[in-house]
Design a protein around this motif. Sequence first.
Motif, PDB file in Angstrom:
ATOM      1  N   LEU A  14      46.515  40.463  31.283  1.00 26.56           N
ATOM      2  CA  LEU A  14      47.885  40.187  31.314  1.00 26.56           C
ATOM      3  C   LEU A  14      48.521  40.845  32.604  1.00 26.56           C
ATOM      4  O   LEU A  14      49.339  40.138  33.386  1.00 26.56           O
ATOM      5  CB  LEU A  14      48.709  40.569  30.235  1.00 26.56           C
ATOM      6  CG  LEU A  14      48.510  39.918  28.702  1.00 26.56           C
ATOM      7  CD1 LEU A  14      49.625  40.243  27.943  1.00 26.56           C
ATOM      8  CD2 LEU A  14      48.595  38.604  29.022  1.00 26.56           C
ATOM      9  N   LYS A  15      47.979  41.780  33.064  1.00 26.25           N
ATOM     10  CA  LYS A  15      48.530  42.688  34.213  1.00 26.25           C
ATOM     11  C   LYS A  15      48.437  41.614  35.686  1.00 26.25           C
ATOM     12  O   LYS A  15      49.221  41.368  36.354  1.00 26.25           O
ATOM     13  CB  LYS A  15      48.089  44.067  34.560  1.00 26.25           C
ATOM     14  CG  LYS A  15      48.914  44.958  35.452  1.00 26.25           C
ATOM     15  CD  LYS A  15      48.205  46.032  35.469  1.00 26.25           C
ATOM     16  CE  LYS A  15      49.002  46.996  36.517  1.00 26.25           C
ATOM     17  NZ  LYS A  15      48.861  48.479  36.518  1.00 26.25           N
ATOM     18  N   ALA A  70      50.670  38.532  35.382  1.00 22.89           N
ATOM     19  CA  ALA A  70      51.794  38.695  35.611  1.00 22.89           C
ATOM     20  C   ALA A  70      52.249  38.961  37.163  1.00 22.89           C
ATOM     21  O   ALA A  70      53.079  38.405  37.799  1.00 22.89           O
ATOM     22  CB  ALA A  70      52.491  39.971  34.952  1.00 22.89           C
ATOM     23  N   ARG A  71      51.203  39.712  37.923  1.00 19.54           N
ATOM     24  CA  ARG A  71      51.399  39.963  39.174  1.00 19.54           C
ATOM     25  C   ARG A  71      51.250  38.585  40.166  1.00 19.54           C
ATOM     26  O   ARG A  71      52.375  38.259  40.986  1.00 19.54           O
ATOM     27  CB  ARG A  71      50.196  40.807  39.754  1.00 19.54           C
ATOM     28  CG  ARG A  71      50.297  41.271  41.205  1.00 19.54           C
ATOM     29  CD  ARG A  71      49.138  42.194  41.692  1.00 19.54           C
ATOM     30  NE  ARG A  71      49.046  43.531  40.934  1.00 19.54           N
ATOM     31  CZ  ARG A  71      48.124  43.527  39.864  1.00 19.54           C
ATOM     32  NH1 ARG A  71      47.136  42.837  39.808  1.00 19.54           N
ATOM     33  NH2 ARG A  71      48.122  44.816  39.153  1.00 19.54           N
ATOM     34  N   SER A  72      50.495  37.819  39.721  1.00 17.08           N
ATOM     35  CA  SER A  72      50.118  36.390  40.195  1.00 17.08           C
ATOM     36  C   SER A  72      51.208  35.496  40.289  1.00 17.08           C
ATOM     37  O   SER A  72      51.706  34.795  41.060  1.00 17.08           O
ATOM     38  CB  SER A  72      48.914  35.793  39.793  1.00 17.08           C
ATOM     39  OG  SER A  72      48.909  35.043  38.419  1.00 17.08           O
ATOM     40  N   GLY A 123      54.451  36.814  39.803  1.00 13.75           N
ATOM     41  CA  GLY A 123      55.690  37.426  40.304  1.00 13.75           C
ATOM     42  C   GLY A 123      56.372  37.985  39.089  1.00 13.75           C
ATOM     43  O   GLY A 123      57.704  38.320  39.395  1.00 13.75           O
ATOM     44  N   TYR A 124      55.867  38.482  37.930  1.00 14.95           N
ATOM     45  CA  TYR A 124      56.587  39.100  37.131  1.00 14.95           C
ATOM     46  C   TYR A 124      56.611  40.526  37.205  1.00 14.95           C
ATOM     47  O   TYR A 124      55.498  41.135  37.520  1.00 14.95           O
ATOM     48  CB  TYR A 124      56.147  38.716  35.682  1.00 14.95           C
ATOM     49  CG  TYR A 124      56.476  37.238  35.388  1.00 14.95           C
ATOM     50  CD1 TYR A 124      57.900  37.031  34.735  1.00 14.95           C
ATOM     51  CD2 TYR A 124      55.741  36.106  35.410  1.00 14.95           C
ATOM     52  CE1 TYR A 124      58.122  35.706  34.305  1.00 14.95           C
ATOM     53  CE2 TYR A 124      56.086  34.798  35.208  1.00 14.95           C
ATOM     54  CZ  TYR A 124      57.239  34.581  34.626  1.00 14.95           C
ATOM     55  OH  TYR A 124      57.595  33.324  34.177  1.00 14.95           O
ATOM     56  N   GLU A 125      57.483  41.090  37.228  1.00  8.95           N
ATOM     57  CA  GLU A 125      57.848  42.594  37.573  1.00  8.95           C
ATOM     58  C   GLU A 125      57.146  43.517  36.524  1.00  8.95           C
ATOM     59  O   GLU A 125      56.347  44.420  36.718  1.00  8.95           O
ATOM     60  CB  GLU A 125      59.178  42.945  37.573  1.00  8.95           C
ATOM     61  CG  GLU A 125      59.387  44.406  38.216  1.00  8.95           C
ATOM     62  CD  GLU A 125      58.984  44.815  39.702  1.00  8.95           C
ATOM     63  OE1 GLU A 125      58.871  46.049  39.860  1.00  8.95           O
ATOM     64  OE2 GLU A 125      58.962  43.845  40.336  1.00  8.95           O
ATOM     65  N   TYR A 126      57.209  43.442  35.311  1.00 15.16           N
ATOM     66  CA  TYR A 126      56.768  43.917  34.204  1.00 15.16           C
ATOM     67  C   TYR A 126      56.090  43.346  33.154  1.00 15.16           C
ATOM     68  O   TYR A 126      56.330  42.182  32.705  1.00 15.16           O
ATOM     69  CB  TYR A 126      57.802  44.676  33.230  1.00 15.16           C
ATOM     70  CG  TYR A 126      58.388  45.971  34.145  1.00 15.16           C
ATOM     71  CD1 TYR A 126      57.953  47.044  34.414  1.00 15.16           C
ATOM     72  CD2 TYR A 126      59.873  45.459  35.006  1.00 15.16           C
ATOM     73  CE1 TYR A 126      58.622  48.022  34.999  1.00 15.16           C
ATOM     74  CE2 TYR A 126      60.412  46.633  35.553  1.00 15.16           C
ATOM     75  CZ  TYR A 126      59.592  47.793  35.699  1.00 15.16           C
ATOM     76  OH  TYR A 126      60.250  48.498  36.636  1.00 15.16           O
ATOM     77  N   VAL A 127      55.203  43.789  32.449  1.00 15.85           N
ATOM     78  CA  VAL A 127      54.656  43.362  31.041  1.00 15.85           C
ATOM     79  C   VAL A 127      55.139  44.115  30.028  1.00 15.85           C
ATOM     80  O   VAL A 127      55.463  45.299  29.922  1.00 15.85           O
ATOM     81  CB  VAL A 127      53.069  43.297  31.004  1.00 15.85           C
ATOM     82  CG1 VAL A 127      52.745  43.067  29.484  1.00 15.85           C
ATOM     83  CG2 VAL A 127      52.386  42.561  31.932  1.00 15.85           C
ATOM     84  N   VAL A 128      55.877  43.283  29.026  1.00 15.04           N
ATOM     85  CA  VAL A 128      56.681  44.076  27.959  1.00 15.04           C
ATOM     86  C   VAL A 128      55.811  43.711  26.672  1.00 15.04           C
ATOM     87  O   VAL A 128      55.425  42.633  26.272  1.00 15.04           O
ATOM     88  CB  VAL A 128      58.126  43.778  27.972  1.00 15.04           C
ATOM     89  CG1 VAL A 128      58.659  44.255  29.168  1.00 15.04           C
ATOM     90  CG2 VAL A 128      58.433  42.196  27.838  1.00 15.04           C
ATOM     91  N   ASP A 129      55.990  44.459  25.745  1.00 13.73           N
ATOM     92  CA  ASP A 129      55.265  44.315  24.529  1.00 13.73           C
ATOM     93  C   ASP A 129      56.087  44.355  23.209  1.00 13.73           C
ATOM     94  O   ASP A 129      57.337  44.478  23.582  1.00 13.73           O
ATOM     95  CB  ASP A 129      54.041  45.085  24.044  1.00 13.73           C
ATOM     96  CG  ASP A 129      54.219  46.545  23.925  1.00 13.73           C
ATOM     97  OD1 ASP A 129      55.388  46.862  23.865  1.00 13.73           O
ATOM     98  OD2 ASP A 129      53.115  47.256  23.887  1.00 13.73           O
ATOM     99  N   GLY A 130      55.639  44.051  21.956  1.00 13.49           N
ATOM    100  CA  GLY A 130      56.498  44.419  20.817  1.00 13.49           C
ATOM    101  C   GLY A 130      56.498  45.376  20.025  1.00 13.49           C
ATOM    102  O   GLY A 130      57.157  45.653  18.944  1.00 13.49           O
ATOM    103  N   VAL A 160      52.705  49.151  30.939  1.00 17.71           N
ATOM    104  CA  VAL A 160      53.283  48.061  29.982  1.00 17.71           C
ATOM    105  C   VAL A 160      54.587  48.839  29.408  1.00 17.71           C
ATOM    106  O   VAL A 160      54.523  50.104  28.918  1.00 17.71           O
ATOM    107  CB  VAL A 160      52.453  47.636  28.681  1.00 17.71           C
ATOM    108  CG1 VAL A 160      53.114  46.698  27.900  1.00 17.71           C
ATOM    109  CG2 VAL A 160      51.109  46.826  29.394  1.00 17.71           C
ATOM    110  N   ARG A 161      55.592  48.310  29.340  1.00 16.13           N
ATOM    111  CA  ARG A 161      56.878  48.682  28.753  1.00 16.13           C
ATOM    112  C   ARG A 161      57.042  48.319  27.412  1.00 16.13           C
ATOM    113  O   ARG A 161      56.701  47.002  26.785  1.00 16.13           O
ATOM    114  CB  ARG A 161      57.986  48.272  29.521  1.00 16.13           C
ATOM    115  CG  ARG A 161      58.200  49.132  30.850  1.00 16.13           C
ATOM    116  CD  ARG A 161      59.443  48.666  31.894  1.00 16.13           C
ATOM    117  NE  ARG A 161      60.411  49.599  31.000  1.00 16.13           N
ATOM    118  CZ  ARG A 161      61.585  49.525  31.342  1.00 16.13           C
ATOM    119  NH1 ARG A 161      61.975  48.849  32.692  1.00 16.13           N
ATOM    120  NH2 ARG A 161      62.772  50.054  30.847  1.00 16.13           N
TER     121      ARG A 161
END
Length: 294
Positions: free
Chosen positions: A122-123, A126-128, A130-137, A158-159
């Motif tokens: 996922l990381k 996300a970078r490709s 343009g997402y700043e963060y990966v967040v989970d549940g 991950v946040r």
Amino acid sequence: MTQNLSNAPIASDRLDRQLETKLTQLRQILAEAQKVLVAYSGGIDSTLVAKVAFDVLQDRACAVTANSPSLLPADLDDAKMQARAIGIEHQIVATAEMENPNYTSNPINRCYFCKSELHDTLKPLARSLGYEYVVDGLNADDLHDYRPGIMAAKERGVRSPLAEAGITKLEVRQLSHYLGLPWWDKPSQPCLSSRFPYGENITIEKLQRVGRAEQYLRNLLRDAGWLWDVRVRSIGDTARIEIPFEQIPKFINNINLTNLIAAFREFGFTAITLDLEGFRSGKLNDAIVQTFQT
């Protein structure tokens, strides 16, 4: 949905002040993140994060589901349906944890290798994008359970917005109901690898066998109008069924056990048992706790 969960929360159309504050904090966390990719399994925790992220960020939020042999096809279908209902962009990626012997050998830190594979996938995605963060549940209660996957996520930046806001599992259900999510009372659905005792090697064939058995059991309960947390634990060639303790008499008296046994044998199990202690999340972690205590 019919509410039949044991220990179910009391649904309400209003929030108390403390939970309203937590919801506000959750929204602020996601707003400040500006652009997020949600590690989205379709379970109620990550679905709540996806819902709030979309409400706050709109097209600056994306949900991504990892598909692998440890995910029931029905659970993937649910994830797709829920994402469509929320309106969030949804992508599906394949993960290859089954190619890692550190995972398939099923050590007590198996989840570490699972989450490592997930977030190593996922990381860069996300970078490709343009997402700043990966967040989970991850929720606040998860921090008090044995979850080695938490470390893998932290190592990769991950946040966990629910945990950051102090939102518990019960509060996830309450907030989901408040926000109008019809699956607020959905039973939990950990990956199929959690059905095997630590140390028993995991194969695709074993995952498929236990997956077919558990889906059969879920369908039986759904057809009877029951919404329970259930598990089919796979121990060698034995299937051990877990249902809520207080529902065991109803299950025995109303389910055609002869047909159930025949179906499970067709799936490849040679013995089918019912756990008289009843369902309890994380039960296979008991051996780990006992080891640390001694």
